[in-house]
Write an enzyme that holds these catalytic residues in place. Structure first.
Site, short mmCIF file in Angstrom:
data_model
loop_
_atom_site.label_atom_id
_atom_site.label_comp_id
_atom_site.label_asym_id
_atom_site.label_seq_id
_atom_site.Cartn_x
_atom_site.Cartn_y
_atom_site.Cartn_z
N ASP A 20 98.57 31.59 19.57
CA ASP A 20 97.96 31.77 18.42
C ASP A 20 96.79 30.44 18.36
O ASP A 20 97.21 29.60 19.29
CB ASP A 20 98.80 31.50 17.07
CG ASP A 20 97.93 31.71 16.00
OD1 ASP A 20 96.94 32.59 15.68
OD2 ASP A 20 98.43 31.20 14.88
N ASP A 22 94.50 29.15 15.10
CA ASP A 22 94.58 28.18 14.04
C ASP A 22 96.04 27.92 13.89
O ASP A 22 97.05 28.61 13.64
CB ASP A 22 94.06 28.93 12.60
CG ASP A 22 92.61 29.43 13.01
OD1 ASP A 22 91.85 28.36 12.92
OD2 ASP A 22 92.33 30.40 13.12
N ASP A 206 102.36 29.59 14.99
CA ASP A 206 102.66 28.84 13.79
C ASP A 206 102.99 29.55 12.61
O ASP A 206 103.50 28.94 11.50
CB ASP A 206 101.79 27.69 13.57
CG ASP A 206 100.32 28.34 12.75
OD1 ASP A 206 99.88 29.13 13.34
OD2 ASP A 206 99.97 27.86 11.65
#
Length: 261
Positions: A20, A22, A206
């Site tokens: 991922d 961000d 996240d």
């Protein structure tokens, strides 16, 4: 077994790194346009993407053009809008049902902007195949009102669904497709390019959408959750700084540098 010990398998098997953006490679910021990848993180990803026995894929909720502009790693594979659009070398994929819903999303974007215009600190971000409502800069007391607006819109547009993230509500096509299926497609595509080997696959993420990927890659990858939350992943890192450090270690290991420390 420790994470680094598991990752040492990449020396023998080769590597597919899927991650991922961000909150994983880059810190989450108040304004989406202000996000950036550090120079060191980009250099590490370039090293990995250039290695003859490694492939890199970036998987994000951002649109594909925005994702490419932010990351700028040549020969990386990119999956935007949680995997509704994928690009790598000559491969181009856009989910056809999501594309067909683009006119509806444009109308929904207009309605969302109109209904939230009176609220300070709220940002509507159209992404082509999805649209996000960011409220990181807004008064927390207005969040229930925003959630109500989004629910009302989706009630009138049942072809869409709401995905809640970190200070964001995203409206996206209600399809049996997400990061889970997207990362499996990317993994197979990238593994094939490595000549039929069975490379070690690593996935880092996240957010809640990354749990889809962890579930889809169960027993097929080393899954690493970033940040403090409950997760299906077997391993955990504290944040982007820890991710950057680990990826540098992994790049060294692939290049034969002594990493016994």
């Amino acid at each position: 077994m420790t994470l680094r010990r598991r990752l040492m398998e990449a020396r023998r098997r080769g590597l597919i790194l899927l991650t991922d953006l961000d909150g994983t490679l880059a810190p989450i910021v108040d304004r989406p346009r202000a996000a950036h990848l550090s120079r060191r993180a980009r250099r590490i990803l370039v090293r990995l993407a250039r290695h003859p026995r490694a492939r890199v894929g970036i998987v994000s909720g951002r649109s594909l053009p925005t994702l490419k502009r932010l990351v700028r790693v040549p020969d990386a594979a990119y999956a935007g809008c949680h995997g509704l659009e994928i690009a790598w070398r000559a491969v181009r994929f856009r989910h056809p049902r999501a594309v067909a819903l683009s006119p509806l999303l444009r109308r929904v974007t207009h309605r969302l902007r109109r209904k939230t215009s009176r609220y300070s600190g709220v940002l509507v971000e159209p992404k082509g195949l999805t649209v996000s409502l960011h409220y990181r800069l807004a008064d927390p007391r207005i969040v229930p009102a925003l959630e109500s607006i989004v629910r009302e819109i989706v009630t009138r547009a049942p072809a869409l669904e709401v995905l809640a993230g970190k200070k964001v509500l995203e409206l996206r096509p209600h399809l049996a497709w997400g990061k889970g299926k997207a990362v499996r497609l990317m993994r197979d595509l990238l593994a094939k390019s490595l000549g039929g080997r069975a490379p070690l696959t690593v996935y880092l993420g996240d957010d809640e959408t990354d749990e889809e990927a962890f579930r889809a890659l169960r027993r097929r990858a080393v899954c690493v959750a970033v940040g403090r939350r409950r997760t299906r992943a077997a391993y955990r890192l504290g944040g982007p700084a820890a991710v950057e450090k680990l990826l540098a270690w992994l790049a060294d290991a692939l290049e034969g540098v002594d990493v016994r420390r």
